[in-house]
Design an enzyme around this catalytic site. Structure first.
Site, mmCIF file in Angstrom:
data_model
loop_
_atom_site.group_PDB
_atom_site.id
_atom_site.type_symbol
_atom_site.label_atom_id
_atom_site.label_comp_id
_atom_site.label_asym_id
_atom_site.label_seq_id
_atom_site.Cartn_x
_atom_site.Cartn_y
_atom_site.Cartn_z
ATOM 1 N N ARG A 288 -10.033 3.655 -8.500
ATOM 2 C CA ARG A 288 -11.209 4.472 -8.217
ATOM 3 C C ARG A 288 -11.025 5.351 -6.989
ATOM 4 N NH1 ARG A 288 -12.240 0.525 -11.078
ATOM 5 N NH2 ARG A 288 -11.149 -0.702 -9.507
ATOM 6 N N THR A 289 -10.531 4.760 -5.895
ATOM 7 C CA THR A 289 -10.444 5.542 -4.655
ATOM 8 C C THR A 289 -9.462 6.699 -4.805
ATOM 9 O OG1 THR A 289 -10.983 3.567 -3.364
ATOM 10 C CG2 THR A 289 -10.010 5.428 -2.188
ATOM 11 N N HIS B 171 -13.083 0.331 5.155
ATOM 12 C CA HIS B 171 -13.026 1.295 4.052
ATOM 13 C C HIS B 171 -14.235 2.215 4.219
ATOM 14 C CE1 HIS B 171 -12.126 3.153 0.371
ATOM 15 N NE2 HIS B 171 -11.994 2.106 -0.428
ATOM 16 N N LYS C 12 12.821 2.352 2.699
ATOM 17 C CA LYS C 12 14.074 2.488 3.444
ATOM 18 C C LYS C 12 13.901 2.143 4.924
ATOM 19 C CE LYS C 12 15.324 6.408 0.467
ATOM 20 N NZ LYS C 12 15.675 7.854 0.433
ATOM 21 N N ARG D 65 -4.132 4.970 2.262
ATOM 22 C CA ARG D 65 -4.452 3.548 2.076
ATOM 23 C C ARG D 65 -3.223 2.744 2.479
ATOM 24 N NH1 ARG D 65 -7.402 0.709 -2.939
ATOM 25 N NH2 ARG D 65 -9.137 1.523 -1.705
#
Length: 438
Positions: free
Chosen positions: A184-185, A263, A214, A235
């Protein structure tokens, strides 16, 4: 622009030849942009060219840029906003707290005490810069800014339905860096950018499929990606990662969730949903249910609820995932009444909003025993819905597992899919505000 007397004498001479007027002149030209495509003028060829040689022509597609039309300035002077040229701000050294602010940030001390409704006209002038450089945590917002953001979100609902009005971010690029899974986000941010005419650069599962695999640091990744984009949506699995990114970035950073931290955009859409569903943000009782220790959504929501009057919060969660003391202490400091309870049925019968969350398996590591202890204790089913007040709603940040039964979906008080849709409007509003201002 003054065109000269000879131009007008040619323009209205019936004996001259008809030639089309070009459709991409500047916003100050004598003919409005809406009429250029159909306008034609009768002019003599040589004099036509002589008169028009003084006009500015833009080879890009003709667009009624709102800044140019509102202030009556040439398109070439407004095009940096329209076409997204990334004018980098000066590098700032040090941590987010140490560096000088890129724009003034309103502190919590500036919060107005008066009630603000989203239907009231915004107190911010059109074109004024947004008050925040980045969206990192819920504590950045006060009531006045929240009300204004909700007003812009309502405008976005109209823009979404009218593609002719949705090109305000044309030429801007948004980079999405997601080090944790998201549906959703990530998709709502990408949809928001595209619906406003912008473009998207995306990295899904950046933890494995980016240079992080890496050993590249987050700070180096941000410094690199900002050279390709105008705004970054991040995120990350580490709490505080968004703050670290903002400390080195010269473009806006939006926190799309940082581990068990916060959030903020989810909290904004949650508050917007409560306003739309219940009709007010003051004088409400809210139950936060489920994984309260690891749930970043409930933490951010608690911070925003604390900005309103006569709010009561119930914490309903298993002992192993109870709400942490920092949130409880913050609510107490703001005069917000909160209660811990183990009786979901009793709490649901009192509340205006029941905010359910899933028990987050990914936060338990190897402690499967604790996860199994917490899971399945508080489930919203028909029994809970039978005691829920008629005006109340069930919300959930999604995804859900078994904490809300599927047969609840058809109840009109189940607001979680409407809640997810509201995320599009809030994120459209934030992108517009961070890139263009009010």
């Amino acid at each position: 622009m003054f065109l000269g007397p000879s131009f007008y004498s040619i323009l209205f001479n019936p004996n001259t030849m008809a030639l089309p007027f070009p459709s991409t002149c500047s916003a100050n030209s004598a003919v409005s942009a809406s009429n250029r495509a159909s306008s034609s003028f009768t002019v003599k060829g040589s004099q036509y060219m002589q008169e028009l040689s003084n006009l500015h022509y833009d080879s890009r597609p003709s667009i009624q840029h709102p800044m140019a039309l509102r202030q009556r300035i040439p398109l070439r002077m407004a095009s940096s906003k329209l076409y997204g040229f990334n004018s980098f701000r000066p590098k700032n050294q040090g941590s987010l707290e140490d560096r000088p602010p890129r724009r003034p940030i309103l502190s919590r001390a500036t919060e107005p005490s008066a009630d603000i409704n989203i239907k009231e006209p915004s107190t911010f002038a059109s074109g004024q810069k947004f008050h925040l450089e980045d969206v990192i945590e819920a504590q950045q917002f006060n009531r006045e800014i929240l009300s204004a953001i909700f007003e812009v979100a309502q405008q976005m609902e109209l823009i979404e339905k009218d593609p002719l009005r949705s090109q305000i971010l044309r030429g801007h690029l948004m980079a999405t860096l997601f080090y944790e899974p998201s549906t959703r986000t990530r998709l709502s941010f990408e949809s928001a950018m595209k619906r406003l005419g912008g473009e998207v650069l995306t990295t899904e599962n950046a933890r494995e499929f980016s240079s992080a695999a890496k050993g590249e640091t987050l700070e180096d990744t941000i410094r690199t990606v900002e050279g390709y984009s105008d705004i970054i949506v991040l995120r990350h699995f580490d709490s505080g990662a968004a703050r670290r990114a903002a400390a080195v970035a010269n473009i806006p950073i939006i926190n799309a969730g940082d581990g068990p931290g916060q959030h903020p955009t989810q909290a904004l859409l949650d508050m917007y949903t409560i306003q739309r569903e219940i009709g007010r943000l003051d004088d409400i009782e809210v139950a936060l249910v489920g994984d309260l220790a690891n749930g970043r959504t409930v933490r951010s929501l608690a911070y925003l609820l604390a900005k309103y009057n006569n709010v009561k919060i119930y914490f309903v969660g298993p002992d192993v995932v109870k709400m942490k003391d920092d949130i409880k202490n913050y609510l107490t400091s703001k005069g917000i009444e909160w209660v811990e309870s183990t009786d979901l049925m009793e709490v649901a019968s009192k509340c205006d909003v029941v905010y359910q969350t899933r028990i987050q398996r990914e936060r338990f590591g190897e402690r499967i025993d604790l996860y199994n202890e917490a899971r399945g204790k508080y489930i919203i089913d028909k029994k809970v819905m039978n005691v829920l007040q008629k005006h109340a709603v069930i919300m959930h940040p999604l995804p859900r597992l078994d904490e809300i039964m599927v047969d609840v979906d058809n109840d009109s008080r189940a607001a979680y899919f409407r809640q997810a849709k509201n995320g599009l409007y809030i994120r459209m509003a934030l992108l517009k505000l961070l890139l263009l201002g009010w």
